[in-house]
Each structure stands twice: as C-alpha cells, then as structure tokens.
Design a protein around this motif. Structure first.
Motif, PDB file in Angstrom:
ATOM      1  N   PRO A  45      40.279  37.432  27.878  1.00  0.00           N
ATOM      2  CA  PRO A  45      40.895  36.190  27.246  1.00  0.00           C
ATOM      3  C   PRO A  45      42.111  35.869  27.821  1.00  0.00           C
ATOM      4  CG  PRO A  45      40.090  37.712  25.585  1.00  0.00           C
ATOM      5  CD  PRO A  45      39.965  38.426  26.722  1.00  0.00           C
ATOM      6  N   GLY A  46      42.582  34.736  28.203  1.00  0.00           N
ATOM      7  CA  GLY A  46      43.833  34.198  28.738  1.00  0.00           C
ATOM      8  C   GLY A  46      43.995  34.502  30.101  1.00  0.00           C
ATOM      9  N   PHE A  47      42.980  34.890  30.866  1.00  0.00           N
ATOM     10  CA  PHE A  47      43.175  35.007  32.433  1.00  0.00           C
ATOM     11  C   PHE A  47      43.019  33.624  32.843  1.00  0.00           C
ATOM     12  CE2 PHE A  47      40.954  35.428  36.317  1.00  0.00           C
ATOM     13  CZ  PHE A  47      41.785  35.988  37.140  1.00  0.00           C
ATOM     14  N   VAL A  48      43.506  33.409  33.855  1.00  0.00           N
ATOM     15  CA  VAL A  48      43.653  32.231  34.592  1.00  0.00           C
ATOM     16  C   VAL A  48      43.143  32.173  36.117  1.00  0.00           C
ATOM     17  CG1 VAL A  48      45.059  30.173  35.253  1.00  0.00           C
ATOM     18  CG2 VAL A  48      45.316  30.924  32.960  1.00  0.00           C
ATOM     19  N   TRP A  49      44.003  33.234  36.840  1.00  0.00           N
ATOM     20  CA  TRP A  49      43.745  33.282  38.258  1.00  0.00           C
ATOM     21  C   TRP A  49      44.425  34.707  38.766  1.00  0.00           C
ATOM     22  CZ3 TRP A  49      47.527  33.816  41.730  1.00  0.00           C
ATOM     23  CH2 TRP A  49      47.217  33.590  43.305  1.00  0.00           C
ATOM     24  N   ARG A  50      43.926  35.259  39.648  1.00  0.00           N
ATOM     25  CA  ARG A  50      44.333  36.328  40.417  1.00  0.00           C
ATOM     26  C   ARG A  50      44.316  36.208  41.964  1.00  0.00           C
ATOM     27  NH1 ARG A  50      40.564  40.097  42.126  1.00  0.00           N
ATOM     28  NH2 ARG A  50      38.450  39.691  41.007  1.00  0.00           N
ATOM     29  N   SER A  74      48.773  37.504  39.524  1.00  0.00           N
ATOM     30  CA  SER A  74      47.803  36.981  38.757  1.00  0.00           C
ATOM     31  C   SER A  74      48.835  35.714  37.829  1.00  0.00           C
ATOM     32  CB  SER A  74      46.898  37.948  37.878  1.00  0.00           C
ATOM     33  OG  SER A  74      47.861  38.569  36.964  1.00  0.00           O
ATOM     34  N   VAL A  75      47.923  35.105  37.085  1.00  0.00           N
ATOM     35  CA  VAL A  75      48.459  34.107  36.169  1.00  0.00           C
ATOM     36  C   VAL A  75      47.533  34.102  34.886  1.00  0.00           C
ATOM     37  CG1 VAL A  75      48.628  31.593  35.873  1.00  0.00           C
ATOM     38  CG2 VAL A  75      49.104  32.519  38.076  1.00  0.00           C
ATOM     39  N   TRP A  76      48.237  34.144  33.856  1.00  0.00           N
ATOM     40  CA  TRP A  76      47.745  34.367  32.369  1.00  0.00           C
ATOM     41  C   TRP A  76      48.307  33.073  31.546  1.00  0.00           C
ATOM     42  CZ3 TRP A  76      44.708  38.306  31.173  1.00  0.00           C
ATOM     43  CH2 TRP A  76      44.571  39.197  32.427  1.00  0.00           C
ATOM     44  N   GLU A  77      47.346  33.025  30.657  1.00  0.00           N
ATOM     45  CA  GLU A  77      47.688  31.743  29.381  1.00  0.00           C
ATOM     46  C   GLU A  77      49.040  32.103  28.773  1.00  0.00           C
ATOM     47  OE1 GLU A  77      44.294  30.780  27.295  1.00  0.00           O
ATOM     48  OE2 GLU A  77      43.455  29.703  29.024  1.00  0.00           O
ATOM     49  N   PRO A 121      50.748  30.017  42.212  1.00  0.00           N
ATOM     50  CA  PRO A 121      51.868  30.772  42.914  1.00  0.00           C
ATOM     51  C   PRO A 121      51.378  31.464  44.213  1.00  0.00           C
ATOM     52  CG  PRO A 121      51.429  32.181  41.117  1.00  0.00           C
ATOM     53  CD  PRO A 121      50.329  31.005  41.017  1.00  0.00           C
ATOM     54  N   THR A 122      52.098  31.441  45.321  1.00  0.00           N
ATOM     55  CA  THR A 122      51.931  31.640  46.546  1.00  0.00           C
ATOM     56  C   THR A 122      52.700  33.124  46.502  1.00  0.00           C
ATOM     57  OG1 THR A 122      54.390  30.913  47.699  1.00  0.00           O
ATOM     58  CG2 THR A 122      52.546  29.619  47.604  1.00  0.00           C
ATOM     59  N   VAL A 123      52.325  34.150  47.154  1.00  0.00           N
ATOM     60  CA  VAL A 123      52.869  35.347  47.799  1.00  0.00           C
ATOM     61  C   VAL A 123      54.279  35.413  47.961  1.00  0.00           C
ATOM     62  CG1 VAL A 123      52.544  37.641  49.025  1.00  0.00           C
ATOM     63  CG2 VAL A 123      50.446  36.294  48.228  1.00  0.00           C
ATOM     64  N   GLY A 124      54.643  34.214  48.791  1.00  0.00           N
ATOM     65  CA  GLY A 124      56.050  34.016  49.120  1.00  0.00           C
ATOM     66  C   GLY A 124      56.840  33.920  47.861  1.00  0.00           C
ATOM     67  N   GLU A 125      56.336  32.948  46.981  1.00  0.00           N
ATOM     68  CA  GLU A 125      57.258  32.800  45.719  1.00  0.00           C
ATOM     69  C   GLU A 125      57.235  33.940  44.869  1.00  0.00           C
ATOM     70  OE1 GLU A 125      55.853  30.111  41.539  1.00  0.00           O
ATOM     71  OE2 GLU A 125      55.055  29.440  43.651  1.00  0.00           O
TER      72      GLU A 125
END
Length: 166
Positions: A45-50, A74-77, A121-125
């Motif tokens: 729950p809450g996972f967005v992207w990895r 990764s990105v989470w809600e 987000p990028t790896v650089g960011e």
C-alpha cells in the motif's frame, strides 16, 4: 476560489556498500531475496515507483556511486507507507541481515525528500539530495525518518530547474 495544490509523494534513496561482489556466494542470500522483496514493495500500500535498470527486475547493476555501492530509489505516497514497508513487512528480515552483505555506514545512507505527485526522480537528483544531506544535515530539502519534514515544509526549497514538492 483557490486552486488545490497538487499532492506530494515521498522519494527515497538508500545506498549500501557491498562487502563482496554480487556474484559472490556470501551475498547469494541477499540476491535470492531481491525478487520477493521487490515484488512485495510493488504490491505494498502506498507504493508508487521504483528504479530498475533497463531490461532488469532491479537496480543492482546501476552503480552511480561506485562499483561496490548499490542504490535503491523509490517513490511512496506517504512517509507512513514507506515506513510500514521498510519496518513492518518481510523487508525487515533483509535489514536484520544487512551486516552480512554490506559494510557499516560511516555517513548518511538514506535520504528522503518530497516530490510533486507524478514526478519520477532521476538518479542524479537522488544522489544530489544525499550529498546535500551529508554536507548540510537534515532540512526540508533532504531528511531522514528521524528528522522528517512535511511536504509543506519542503515547498519552495528546490533550486531552479528542479520540481518543488507542494
């Protein structure tokens, strides 16, 4: 009438310095857990992207911080969703054994920051946010679980050309 502000999501980067190459038998238990843990994250729950490497199931082949450092981005809600996955799921078992596969951290290894919903987000960011945390300590721009800031705190803390969380 006010315009609603877009939702924010929480981005995270954590890094780990390998004690042995990924193909070393001493790291095999970690490698064997990658797919199940990543599958659990994807379904959490809450996972967005990895982050994953092109054509691969994970990002272990990407080495932006050196040949012996693996990254997880990764990105989470919400911060709570990430916390629940990291510390209240099967992922915790991997963390308990991390000293078998990774060196002890001598500087910050995890950074959190808010991004606008939909921003990848990028790896650089991510690497820049980690460097900022290491150089300046926790702030609304780059923080940890122990020094968390809200998305509202972070609004307006992005440099030119980078999306600010709102």
């Amino acid at each position: 009438m006010t315009t609603p502000t877009p939702a924010s999501h929480l981005a995270q980067l954590n890094v780990a310095k390998l004690r042995f190459p990924l193909d070393d038998p001493r790291v095999a238990p970690f490698v064997e857990m990658l797919d199940p843990v990543n599958d659990a994250a994807d379904a959490a729950p809450g996972f967005v992207w990895r982050l994953v490497e092109d054509g691969e199931a994970d990002a272990t082949g990407l080495r932006p911080l050196g040949d012996d450092v693996i990254v997880n981005l990764s990105v989470w809600e919400t911060q709570e969703a990430l916390w629940d996955f990291a510390y209240r799921s099967g992922h915790l078992e991997v963390m308990r054994k991390r000293r078998d596969w990774f060196h002890r951290h001598v500087e910050a290894h995890l950074v959190l920051w808010w991004v606008p919903a939909g921003h990848v987000p990028t790896v650089g960011e991510a690497v820049e946010r980690l460097a900022h945390l290491r150089a300046h300590g926790p702030s609304p721009r780059a923080f940890t679980f122990a020094s968390a800031h809200s998305a509202a705190d972070a609004a307006g803390h992005a440099p030119d050309g980078e999306p600010a969380a709102v």
